[in-house]
Scaffold this motif. Sequence first.
Motif, mmCIF file in Angstrom:
data_model
loop_
_atom_site.group_PDB
_atom_site.id
_atom_site.type_symbol
_atom_site.label_atom_id
_atom_site.label_comp_id
_atom_site.label_asym_id
_atom_site.label_seq_id
_atom_site.Cartn_x
_atom_site.Cartn_y
_atom_site.Cartn_z
ATOM 1 N N LEU A 1 -0.394 -2.711 -3.584
ATOM 2 C CA LEU A 1 -0.082 -2.267 -2.220
ATOM 3 C C LEU A 1 -1.337 -2.326 -1.358
ATOM 4 N N SER B 1 1.363 -3.619 3.534
ATOM 5 C CA SER B 1 2.614 -3.571 2.771
ATOM 6 C C SER B 1 3.700 -2.879 3.566
ATOM 7 N N THR B 2 4.882 -3.424 3.492
ATOM 8 C CA THR B 2 6.022 -2.866 4.211
ATOM 9 C C THR B 2 6.683 -1.771 3.362
ATOM 10 N N SER B 3 7.637 -1.113 3.971
ATOM 11 C CA SER B 3 8.373 -0.072 3.249
ATOM 12 C C SER B 3 9.171 -0.671 2.082
ATOM 13 N N ASP C 1 8.218 -3.266 0.330
ATOM 14 C CA ASP C 1 7.234 -3.538 -0.725
ATOM 15 C C ASP C 1 6.906 -2.262 -1.502
ATOM 16 N N ILE C 2 6.746 -1.165 -0.748
ATOM 17 C CA ILE C 2 6.423 0.111 -1.412
ATOM 18 C C ILE C 2 7.580 0.575 -2.303
ATOM 19 N N LYS C 3 8.800 0.415 -1.821
ATOM 20 C CA LYS C 3 9.978 0.810 -2.603
ATOM 21 C C LYS C 3 10.095 -0.019 -3.885
ATOM 22 N N HIS D 1 7.686 -1.581 -5.388
ATOM 23 C CA HIS D 1 6.550 -1.252 -6.259
ATOM 24 C C HIS D 1 6.837 0.008 -7.061
ATOM 25 N N ASP D 2 7.316 1.047 -6.413
ATOM 26 C CA ASP D 2 7.587 2.312 -7.106
ATOM 27 C C ASP D 2 8.736 2.173 -8.115
#
Length: 241
Positions: free
Chosen positions: A9, A13-15, A17-19, A21-22
Amino acid sequence: MYKDPPAALTIASTSEDIKYHDEWHRLNRVCKNIMKRTMSETIRGSIEEKELATEFLVSIGERFTESDKAQIAILLNKLMNTRYTGSGTVREHILKFVDYAAKLRTLKNPVSDEMIIHHVLNSLPPSFEHLNTTYLAQKDKWNINELISICVQVDDRIKKEKGEKVVNLTGKSKWKGNNQKGKKKFNPKTALAPASESKVHKPYQTKCYFCRKPGHLKKDCTGFKNWLLKKGIHKEEDPKK
């Protein structure tokens, strides 16, 4: 379906991408935990911890690939040292050798059918010795199915002969002396024992017919004389006196 690990990240990073990733790292931890729970504590402690579930799975595979040599040694030892003791059936005994050979084949260490037959014949008890001699003497070779059929027939014949011997032995009664009614059993301990004191012949003793006591005659019995006096009977004196 396996998905590639997400990129690290960054500020850009967009939302989404974060979602992603998690979610991906959460599933990665779940997969590793599932694999750990399905292993024993000993195996789990011997495998190096990896960050990714895929790498951890590869480590497990490498660990078990290294133990193939030990597994082959165990199977070969069973193949050479298994013996038929009469428990179970000879068919089950032969199928054990077939199973060992199949497992060795999967470990890329195949054993020929002829080798299995030799090991089976050598594992049989001495009562099957003539079967081994017959196989070595003839030119034709048996396959596994023929070996099973022949061994089953021989095993049935041996068990039948043993059963007939047991019946014959139990049918013969063991001698335990004279057991007929009205007759005493013969006892070798008492047969040779000395006669009891009551049965030993004692010297003859005089016995009084009046008081029934031994050692004197009726005419000398004090009780008899007293009885005569009470009755008023006077016994004549001995004429010799």
